[in-house]
Design an enzyme around this catalytic site. Structure first.
Site: not given
Ligand code: UD1
Length: 452
Positions: A127, A94, A398, A23-24
């Protein structure tokens, strides 16, 4: 009535099951597909709600979206006439934010509704924004939408303050069509990052190093059509591995990349399961009660946060005390209250769960809460004595295709009730099984004596 699962536990799950596409990875790849003005065919996409929502949103940009079959779609971005994708449904998923990077890269302008996704803690996108700004875009938030605008996108050196899957993919998308070279440092290394990069390269991008923490991108002026097949879903695979562990079953999981599950396999071995890896399948066999261990979620190749709730169910039933540390999201233990209703002994302190293993769980009426929590509660229910009613199944749908049907094919008693009549019918079926319990059939007596 909202859909719910009616589940009766107690049977070891045995047999073979096929895993769908990731999915991701598919969320990133489908968004990337709009960047070409030619036909792009993507196979092995899972038929799950998040993907279908993203496809609906992509269609609203004016791109051609043709579903060839359940798992194959053709997209052509040449007809896009709307780069302001502001729709309510985008708040539910997301992956919608990948359209920001994809449209910014292609058209130098995009407006996207702030993304939602599972409520597992605060999920900022600073980020992503930092990366787009480094490429020369102006980015601001207005009325619940993110607006990105760049007269010119120029490659840059970007150091991510934390490892972020979403930011890595989003920056990669925009940089693929920027002028010059971009370097992303402290990039995420998840399998879906590599898959998105491979897909972009299949469309003519020039991306190197995906899967390591430094990704180098040489911008190209345009992307062309391609045919691609999405990798298997790492988390669906891990969930079935855990289903074998918690029900003391024996499951062969097919169409998988065993390497992507190294951290999960090693933890399962540590608690006493047998894990056999083949070229494109994994078998997990568990005969005895598992034992305690400690886990800490980390970016890939560490233990995935998306497997944390499922692993916690295994540990809730394991002998001894286990400690689970969640280091990615700050609100990922909400399911613990539901497990406690089933008799689990778990205490949460900040980002740590202390689990004292119990001999068994009992069925209860539960709320799925979010995608992976929902899957974990299904696993818990499959081990439990009595019947579980799991509400808010929409969360599970989902991200898992045909979850109940796949589990039934392994011998589970799980039914999806979509209305009151079905709820009554399935409740009767599982009650029937409860009555069976009192019948002194030799087979039943034998299977009971095997238990602890
Ligand atoms: C993706 C996955 C989700 C998974 C996660 C971690 C998708 C659609 N979802 O979510 O299933 O649990 O990776 O493997 O692929 N963060 C910030 N600022 C940013 C971006 C992230 O602070 O701009 C933090 C987040 O709050 C979190 C950490 O970084 O604590 C990791 O987040 P991230 O890897 O970005 O997760 P997602 O891409 O939302």
């Amino acid at each position: 009535m909202e859909q719910q699962y009616v589940i009766r536990g107690g049977k070891p799950l045995c047999g073979e099951v096929f895993v769908n596409g990731s999915k991701n990875a598919a969320l990133g790849i489908l968004a990337a597909a709009v960047m070409a003005d030619e036909n792009v065919t993507i196979d092995n996409i899972p038929d799950v709600q998040d993907i279908n929502t993203l496809l609906d949103v992509i269609a609203k940009t004016g791109a051609m979206v043709k579903r060839i079959d359940r798992h194959k779609v053709m997209i052509n971005g040449s007809t896009i006439n709307n780069v302001e994708v502001k729709y309510n449904e985008m708040r539910e998923i997301r992956g919608s934010y990948y359209l920001l990077g994809a449209l910014l890269g292609k058209y130098r302008h995009s407006v996207v509704t702030l993304p939602g996704g599972c409520n597992i803690g605060s999920r900022p996108i600073d980020q992503h924004i930092k990366g787009f700004r480094a490429l020369g875009a102006e980015v601001w938030i207005e009325g619940g939408n993110v607006i990105a605008d760049a007269p010119k996108l120029v490659g840059s050196h970007i150091y991510l303050d934390m490892v972020s899957v979403g930011a890595t993919i989003n920056i990669m998308l925009a940089a693929a069509l920027a002028e010059g070279k971009t370097v992303i440092e402290n990039a995420a290394k998840e399998p879906h990052i590599t898959d998105c990069a491979n897909f972009l390269n299949a469309m003519g991008a020039n991306i190197k190093g995906a899967g390591t923490d430094v990704i180098r991108i040489k911008g190209v002026s345009k992307l062309h059509g391609a045919e691609y097949s999405v990798i298997p879903d790492q988390i669906e695979t891990g969930t079935f591995m855990m289903a074998a562990a918690v029900t003391r079953g024996d499951i062969l999981i097919r169409n998988v990349i065993p390497k992507h599950l190294d951290s999960v396999s090693s933890k399962l071995r540590e608690i006493g399961c047998d894990v056999y890896e083949y070229d494109d399948s994994i078998r997990v066999k568990c005969k005895n009660r598992t034992t305690h261990t400690h886990i800490k979620t980390l970016p890939y190749p560490g233990f995935p946060t998306d497997m944390q709730p499922q692993m916690a169910v295994a540990l809730a039933l394991s002998q001894g005390t286990s400690i689970v540390t969640e280091s990615i999201f700050d609100n990922r233990f909400k399911y613990v209250d539901e497990l406690v209703k089933m008799g689990a002994q778990i205490k949460v302190e900040s980002n740590v769960a202390i689990i004292d293993g119990v001999m068994g769980l009992t069925g209860a009426t539960l709320n799925a809460l979010d995608l992976r929590a929902g899957a974990a509660l299904v696993l818990a229910a499959l081990t439990a004595r009595g019947t579980t009613y799991l509400e808010k199944v929409c969360f599970v749908k989902r991200g898992y295709e045909d979850f109940d049907a796949k589990l039934r094919s392994l011998g589970a008693q799980i039914y999806l009730a979509t209305n009151e009549r079905e709820l009554e019918k399935y409740s009767m079926i599982v009650l029937g099984d409860d009555r069976d319990k009192f019948r002194p059939e030799p087979e039943r007596i034998m299977s009971q004596s095997k238990e602890d």
